[in-house]
Design an enzyme around this catalytic site. Structure first.
Site: not given
Length: 543
Positions: A77, A98, A160, A162, A303, A307, A351, A484
């Site tokens: 990510t 990450n 998120k 980030r 995401d 997951h 991704h 991933h």
């Protein structure tokens, strides 16, 4: 006749000149939307279920690039968002994962953690203490701010931290992310000392509770979800208090009341994000001034759901069908508030994702778990060969981190330890290549793998040895669901669509890279490339 011909030519030239002038006017607003973990094939796999105003609108009105790849590893990510907006790669922009391991101390480093700042709107240091201080290169959003003498407004929004922070750059107007302790969007003192009034009002509405109050059931009759495996497969995880991964998830409201973070793993996390993004349009009056503004939006629940359940699950398909409706609402809001034709919109992904291991095995495809006992076996091998312990910190991001101080203290050399490590790893049947990263340029590894290793290798933050696993080898923590990180197409092949101001309708199968997005935006906006840019403008879009 000659005079009429001259007049016609002049009139026609005037039309072309006028049209060119209009096209050259910059958009009032750029909206960059990165859909987390969106595989390129999902754009078409679910296409017949989409309505006309979301993904299909992008396909019909925009320019669609079908052959865009990520040109580095690991495909995670923070790297994806950073590379989209810098036009650069981890080797240059400095975001090596990450998180990564500090080569001097062996301590874990999270990409945006910054102990020098405090949370604003959150009392949790873990949630609030973040900034872009680990980012070395400028972003396209930084370049826009500088080009306008900081009159352009730039805002980042994501669940998120980030994904809001890194794309928004070093000096944005704001970046907001989700506090799962309170269910509010928050920021840090890096950006401001208190939340704006409009953010406090947005948070006070408790929209998350409203979105989950009826639980989560399929948008359509579950029998229509023929692109997915059956409900309740053995490789799927559960969310909240659910005992099985089965629709409907009736306890979602209760689960959210106890732990707000559960909304991340539902499609309602995307809805909440887009509501916040729409509120940002009003809160900062984006696209209403004389300068071009930029709204960074990350759709993160795709995401989390991926997951948890794997890309072939009904849960993932339903998440995309609901996102399609949310996207339609958001695009309509842009039409109304900024004006159709006044904004430039692009959609891509950070991704993709692999299929679940058990899914692959059930369907007679090669797959397995990659890292089980790999570190312990390597440590034992090095102790046997070299007579010393504690030579390795960890294996992180498919990279082996050596304990350099221990190696030197015990009279060994990095070359000795490196050779012993690569020899051992290359005998492992799960490993395709193991290579000393300081020597990767001369390693007998084919393209494009070699270039992606080089682009992803940051000599100050990456490990010492890069491991390339065989196809469809997942880390053992993905016993259920998926993950991933690798170079293969299922992780590296991403969608890219531009739509709006100055963009013609069309599509292309020519090869491009994620790093080509930022310099293309630079050309469209007539501003300088980001400082670490290695990408090339997509000329067919510009022409």
């Amino acid at each position: 006749m000659k005079i009429r011909g001259i007049v016609a030519v002049l009139l026609f030239s005037g039309v072309i000149f006028s049209s060119a002038q209009q096209i050259e006017q910059p958009p009032k607003l750029v909206v960059g939307m990165v859909v987390d973990q969106m595989r390129w094939d999902q754009l078409y796999r679910f296409e017949k279920h989409f309505g006309e105003g979301g993904f299909n609108r992008l396909l019909k009105e925009g320019y669609n690039f079908n052959n865009v790849m990520i040109n580095y590893i690991p495909t995670v990510t923070a790297l994806g968002h950073t590379s989209v907006y810098t036009g650069s790669v981890p080797s240059i922009h400095g975001i090596a994962g990450n998180d990564w391991t500090d080569r001097r101390t062996g301590q874990n480093v999270y990409c945006t953690t910054d102990a020098s700042v405090k949370g604003v709107g959150s009392s949790s240091e873990k949630i609030g203490a973040h900034s872009p201080h680990n980012l070395w290169s400028t972003t396209i959003t930084d370049q826009l701010r500088m080009a306008s003498n900081f009159r352009s407004k730039v805002v980042g929004v994501s669940l998120k931290d980030r994904a809001a922070i890194l794309p928004a750059g070093h000096n944005p107007t704001a970046a907001f992310w989700f506090d799962e302790g309170t269910g509010h969007f928050v920021t840090s003192s890096y950006y401001m000392n208190e939340l704006p009034e409009w953010v406090r009002k947005f948070n006070s509405k408790d929209i998350g509770s409203q979105l989950v109050r009826n639980g989560w059931n399929t948008l359509k009759d579950i029998r229509e979800y023929k692109e997915s495996t059956e409900d309740n497969m053995p490789w799927e995880n559960t969310i909240g208090s659910a005992k099985e991964p089965v629709f409907p998830y009736s306890n979602l409201a209760k689960d959210y009341n106890e732990k707000k973070g559960v909304i991340r793993s539902t499609p309602f996390g995307n809805t909440l994000t887009l509501r916040m993004a729409e509120a940002s349009l009003e809160g900062y009056q984006l696209g209403r001034g004389e300068e071009t503004d930029f709204l960074v939006v990350n759709i993160a629940s795709t995401d989390y759901v991926g997951h948890t359940f794997g890309p072939n699950s009904i849960e993932v398909q339903d998440t995309y069908l609901r996102l399609d409706k949310d996207l339609e609402i958001f695009l309509n809001a842009l039409d109304q508030k900024v004006g159709k034709g006044n904004y430039l919109f692009f959609l891509t992904s950070d991704h993709g994702a692999a299929h679940s291991v058990a899914y692959m095995k059930q369907n007679k495809m090669s797959s397995d778990f990659f890292d089980k006992d790999l570190l312990s076996g390597l440590e034992k091998e090095l102790e046997t060969l070299l007579g010393q312990k504690d030579l390795i910190y960890t294996i992180d991001n498919y990279q082996v981190y050596f304990n350099e101080s221990s190696i030197m203290k015990n009279g060994l050399s990095l070359e000795q330890v490196s050779k012993a490590t690569t020899d051992y790893l290359n005998r492992d049947p799960r490993v395709l290549y193991a290579v000393d990263l300081s020597k990767v340029g001369s390693a007998p590894i084919p393209e494009p793998i070699k270039s992606r290793i080089i682009n992803g290798y940051n000599w100050q933050r990456s490990g010492h040895i890069q491991i390339i696993s065989h196809d469809a080898m997942l880390p053992s923590y993905s016993l259920k669901g998926t993950t991933h990180s690798v170079w293969n197409s299922y992780d590296a092949h991403i969608p890219l669509i531009f739509m709006g101001k100055g963009i013609s309708q069309g599509q292309s199968s020519k090869p491009y890279y994620m790093t080509d997005i930022a310099p293309t935006l630079a050309q469209l906006l007539k501003i300088e490339n980001p400082s670490g840019n290695i990408g090339e403008p997509i000329v067919e879009l510009l022409d």
